[in-house]
Design a protein around this motif. Structure first.
Motif, PDB file in Angstrom:
ATOM      1  N   ALA A 115     -68.034   7.566 -43.928  1.00 18.49           N
ATOM      2  CA  ALA A 115     -67.060   6.629 -43.704  1.00 18.49           C
ATOM      3  C   ALA A 115     -65.792   6.800 -44.346  1.00 18.49           C
ATOM      4  O   ALA A 115     -64.802   7.111 -43.725  1.00 18.49           O
ATOM      5  N   LEU A 116     -65.947   7.188 -45.414  1.00 18.82           N
ATOM      6  CA  LEU A 116     -64.786   7.604 -46.414  1.00 18.82           C
ATOM      7  C   LEU A 116     -64.218   9.030 -46.091  1.00 18.82           C
ATOM      8  O   LEU A 116     -62.982   9.185 -46.116  1.00 18.82           O
ATOM      9  N   ASP A 117     -65.269   9.910 -45.367  1.00 15.98           N
ATOM     10  CA  ASP A 117     -64.845  11.249 -44.958  1.00 15.98           C
ATOM     11  C   ASP A 117     -63.973  11.260 -43.500  1.00 15.98           C
ATOM     12  O   ASP A 117     -63.191  11.977 -43.275  1.00 15.98           O
ATOM     13  N   ASN A 118     -64.475  10.129 -42.716  1.00 18.46           N
ATOM     14  CA  ASN A 118     -63.727  10.137 -41.248  1.00 18.46           C
ATOM     15  C   ASN A 118     -63.179   8.858 -40.776  1.00 18.46           C
ATOM     16  O   ASN A 118     -62.585   8.790 -39.818  1.00 18.46           O
ATOM     17  N   ASN A 119     -63.391   7.731 -41.524  1.00 20.94           N
ATOM     18  CA  ASN A 119     -62.407   6.645 -41.154  1.00 20.94           C
ATOM     19  C   ASN A 119     -61.081   6.828 -40.965  1.00 20.94           C
ATOM     20  O   ASN A 119     -60.181   7.234 -41.673  1.00 20.94           O
ATOM     21  N   ARG A 120     -60.680   6.092 -39.681  1.00 21.43           N
ATOM     22  CA  ARG A 120     -59.230   6.815 -39.229  1.00 21.43           C
ATOM     23  C   ARG A 120     -58.338   5.765 -40.042  1.00 21.43           C
ATOM     24  O   ARG A 120     -57.226   6.119 -40.485  1.00 21.43           O
ATOM     25  N   ASP A 121     -58.537   4.453 -40.353  1.00 21.37           N
ATOM     26  CA  ASP A 121     -57.738   3.827 -41.193  1.00 21.37           C
ATOM     27  C   ASP A 121     -57.364   4.194 -42.484  1.00 21.37           C
ATOM     28  O   ASP A 121     -56.181   4.340 -43.058  1.00 21.37           O
ATOM     29  N   LEU A 122     -58.430   4.609 -43.025  1.00 18.42           N
ATOM     30  CA  LEU A 122     -58.308   5.206 -44.707  1.00 18.42           C
ATOM     31  C   LEU A 122     -57.512   6.439 -44.595  1.00 18.42           C
ATOM     32  O   LEU A 122     -56.948   6.825 -45.386  1.00 18.42           O
ATOM     33  N   ARG A 123     -57.628   7.317 -43.230  1.00 20.58           N
ATOM     34  CA  ARG A 123     -57.018   8.612 -43.047  1.00 20.58           C
ATOM     35  C   ARG A 123     -55.597   8.209 -43.156  1.00 20.58           C
ATOM     36  O   ARG A 123     -54.577   8.970 -43.677  1.00 20.58           O
ATOM     37  N   VAL A 124     -55.352   7.078 -42.384  1.00 23.72           N
ATOM     38  CA  VAL A 124     -53.712   6.700 -42.255  1.00 23.72           C
ATOM     39  C   VAL A 124     -53.195   6.572 -43.840  1.00 23.72           C
ATOM     40  O   VAL A 124     -52.077   6.603 -43.934  1.00 23.72           O
ATOM     41  N   SER A 125     -53.866   5.645 -44.367  1.00 23.44           N
ATOM     42  CA  SER A 125     -53.648   5.296 -45.886  1.00 23.44           C
ATOM     43  C   SER A 125     -53.292   6.643 -46.598  1.00 23.44           C
ATOM     44  O   SER A 125     -52.384   6.599 -47.408  1.00 23.44           O
ATOM     45  N   VAL A 126     -54.107   7.598 -46.363  1.00 20.93           N
ATOM     46  CA  VAL A 126     -53.890   8.796 -47.361  1.00 20.93           C
ATOM     47  C   VAL A 126     -52.805   9.381 -46.756  1.00 20.93           C
ATOM     48  O   VAL A 126     -51.815  10.113 -47.466  1.00 20.93           O
TER      49      VAL A 126
ATOM     50  N   ALA B  10     -67.110  -2.130 -48.638  1.00 19.47           N
ATOM     51  CA  ALA B  10     -67.499  -3.516 -48.366  1.00 19.47           C
ATOM     52  C   ALA B  10     -67.860  -3.703 -46.905  1.00 19.47           C
ATOM     53  O   ALA B  10     -69.027  -4.073 -46.558  1.00 19.47           O
ATOM     54  N   GLU B  11     -67.075  -3.341 -45.888  1.00 24.50           N
ATOM     55  CA  GLU B  11     -67.174  -3.473 -44.690  1.00 24.50           C
ATOM     56  C   GLU B  11     -68.538  -2.539 -44.086  1.00 24.50           C
ATOM     57  O   GLU B  11     -69.265  -3.185 -43.479  1.00 24.50           O
ATOM     58  N   VAL B  12     -68.724  -1.354 -44.643  1.00 21.71           N
ATOM     59  CA  VAL B  12     -69.721  -0.680 -44.397  1.00 21.71           C
ATOM     60  C   VAL B  12     -71.070  -1.426 -44.616  1.00 21.71           C
ATOM     61  O   VAL B  12     -71.923  -1.257 -43.924  1.00 21.71           O
ATOM     62  N   ALA B  13     -70.946  -1.506 -45.858  1.00 22.33           N
ATOM     63  CA  ALA B  13     -72.145  -2.297 -46.588  1.00 22.33           C
ATOM     64  C   ALA B  13     -72.487  -3.336 -45.869  1.00 22.33           C
ATOM     65  O   ALA B  13     -73.693  -3.663 -45.686  1.00 22.33           O
TER      66      ALA B  13
ATOM     67  N   LEU C  56     -66.588   2.116 -38.111  1.00 19.84           N
ATOM     68  CA  LEU C  56     -66.274   2.018 -39.434  1.00 19.84           C
ATOM     69  C   LEU C  56     -66.382   3.563 -40.067  1.00 19.84           C
ATOM     70  O   LEU C  56     -65.635   4.062 -41.012  1.00 19.84           O
ATOM     71  N   ALA C  57     -67.476   4.240 -39.666  1.00 24.76           N
ATOM     72  CA  ALA C  57     -67.917   5.783 -40.072  1.00 24.76           C
ATOM     73  C   ALA C  57     -67.018   6.607 -39.494  1.00 24.76           C
ATOM     74  O   ALA C  57     -66.633   7.539 -40.029  1.00 24.76           O
TER      75      ALA C  57
END
Length: 469
Positions: free
Chosen positions: A73-84, A176-179, A254-255
């Motif tokens: 998820a950390l490698d592929n999640n789009r929301d996190l990618r937008v944050s980066v 947390a959401e993935v877990a 999520l992933a």
């Protein structure tokens, strides 16, 4: 006057001053300790407390499959990618504002050609004049005497740092959401297996009731009640089958990619809940280290710096434009002796009448600062409530799981007794059916209680600021 003192004074003047208010971290609008009461566990001694932010998510999550899924998820999640990407944009924007503090040097090479018409020529013959030039120049460099540019750069820096904190907060939420989604899938898989086992048992009871009714040994009421139980269990199995599929879809979203089957939970919820323990007695000042709170503080600091820039607009602005190079009427003589040329154009701009625009901009900057302060206070208060709620849940979940476990065990023993009595004809089927329904409800409640305990542990880890490492 001492020459060194003059030099130091000139250097200090050129370095500029700042008209921004002196920033001090606001007092946290919450109590310094967590709530106490029947819903909360006793606070841990200070030596036992460990900051959740210091516990990396790989250390917190004990299950290797869940670790791999979180990494996916950390490698592929789009929301996190937008944050980066927001971080990259803020970094570039800060580079723009910081560059304004240094003079921009440009090189220019050019030619100017002009034809003088016949009627303007002294001898009546038109001619062409040419001028070649090569210069290095500084264009409109502002001497930041009152810190306008410096404060704009400081605001850009704080906004950039704020996006970094926002990215960390986004990662915490994602972990947390993935877990929690993974644990929910494990629980729903267990509920589905329970519904399947219950359906098998109900079908056996129904077949027995149907045969007894055909032999005249029981009433039609027993047979129809047994059939109702079969249909109810079949309905639950369909519901949980769809829910398991929905849980898998949620994990895939999520992933940010398809989740391999080997990363899905196996063996039920009990086998999936391998999470590190967290102490309850964590001091409330950890809230000021949460990334979302730090992001709100960075916004407050940026607004504070903007006040300094708005104040500087009331004072004179001094800009310098200068160039030095060579000029010649012939290209071959461009860099020969005597072709040197230079220009120096200082300019002082003093605001005399702006129709209140400068004051309005200052009022806007102060209002933005007050808004950022209120948002910062709210961020701390919201964080405090999140932790307090999680601690309240944690303080009661052990009792809830223990009581639900005892209820499920007692219901199982009761059902075995009633079922044996019914099989021997010593009791009515309705009594056995009621006992079986109670057992099913108690088992479902136990799954829910275990899931609540596991997700509460994840939530507590999240709200205490863990998960960004």
């Amino acid at each position: 006057m001492n020459k060194s003192l003059i030099t130091a004074a000139v250097a200090a003047l050129l370095a500029g001053c700042s008209l921004a208010p002196v920033y001090e971290r606001p007092q946290a609008p919450v109590t310094p300790v967590w709530p106490q009461g029947d819903a909360y566990q006793p606070a841990a001694r200070p030596t036992e407390a460990r900051d959740a932010a210091a516990i990396g998510w790989r250390e917190f999550i004990g299950d290797e499959k869940l670790r791999q899924l979180v990494q996916l998820a950390l490698d592929n999640n789009r929301d996190l990618r937008v944050s980066v990407l927001n971080i990259e944009r803020a970094r570039a924007q800060y580079g723009v504002t910081r560059a304004a503090q240094l003079p921009q040097v440009n090189a220019a090479v050019g030619q100017t050609a002009q034809r003088v018409p016949d009627n303007l020529s002294p001898n009546g013959d038109g001619y062409i004049t040419r001028q070649y030039s090569a210069n290095l120049g500084i264009s409109a460099f502002e001497l930041d005497l009152f810190g306008r540019v410096k404060n704009l750069s400081e605001a850009g820096l704080q906004q950039y740092l704020g996006t970094q904190e926002a990215r960390r907060a986004q990662q915490i939420s994602l972990v947390a959401e993935v877990a929690n989604a993974w644990l929910t899938l494990a629980a729903d898989q267990e509920r589905l297996r329970l519904a399947q086992d219950t359906l098998k048992n109900q079908q056996i009871s129904y077949e027995l009731s149907r045969r007894r009714f055909a032999a005249g040994a029981t009433s039609a009421l027993d047979m129809y009640e047994a059939q109702q139980s079969v249909e109810s269990a079949r309905n639950d199995m369909a519901v949980y089958t769809a829910q398991v599929a929905a849980d898998r879809n949620a994990l895939a979203l999520l992933a940010g990619a398809s989740v391999p089957a080997e990363l899905l939970p196996q063996g039920g919820l009990t086998a999936a809940t391998q999470l590190a323990d967290l102490p309850a007695g964590v001091p409330s000042d950890v809230l000021q280290r949460r990334p979302d709170v730090l992001s709100a503080e960075r916004t407050l600091q940026a607004a504070n710096a903007n006040i300094g820039a708005a104040r500087a607009a009331f004072f004179p602005r001094i800009s310098l434009t200068a160039s030095a190079g060579s000029a010649s009427s012939a290209l071959s003589g461009l860099f020969k002796a005597g072709s040197g040329a230079w220009s120096f154009i200082p300019q002082v701009t003093l605001p005399i009448f702006t129709a209140g625009a400068n004051q309005a901009n200052l009022d806007i900057a102060k209002a933005d600062r007050d808004i950022a302060l209120a948002q910062y206070d709210k961020a701390i208060q919201s964080a405090f409530r999140e932790v307090a709620d999680a601690l309240a849940q944690r303080g009661t979940l052990d009792e809830r799981v223990a009581s639900q476990t005892a209820l499920a065990e007692a219901s199982a023993r009761s059902y075995r007794i009633y079922e044996a009595r019914y099989q021997k004809g010593a009791d009515a089927y309705q009594t056995s059916l009621t006992s079986q329904r109670n057992l099913y409800a108690a088992q479902q409640g136990l799954i829910s209680a275990r899931l609540a305990k596991a997700t509460n542990q994840v939530t507590l880890y999240k709200v205490l600021g863990g998960g960004w490492q």
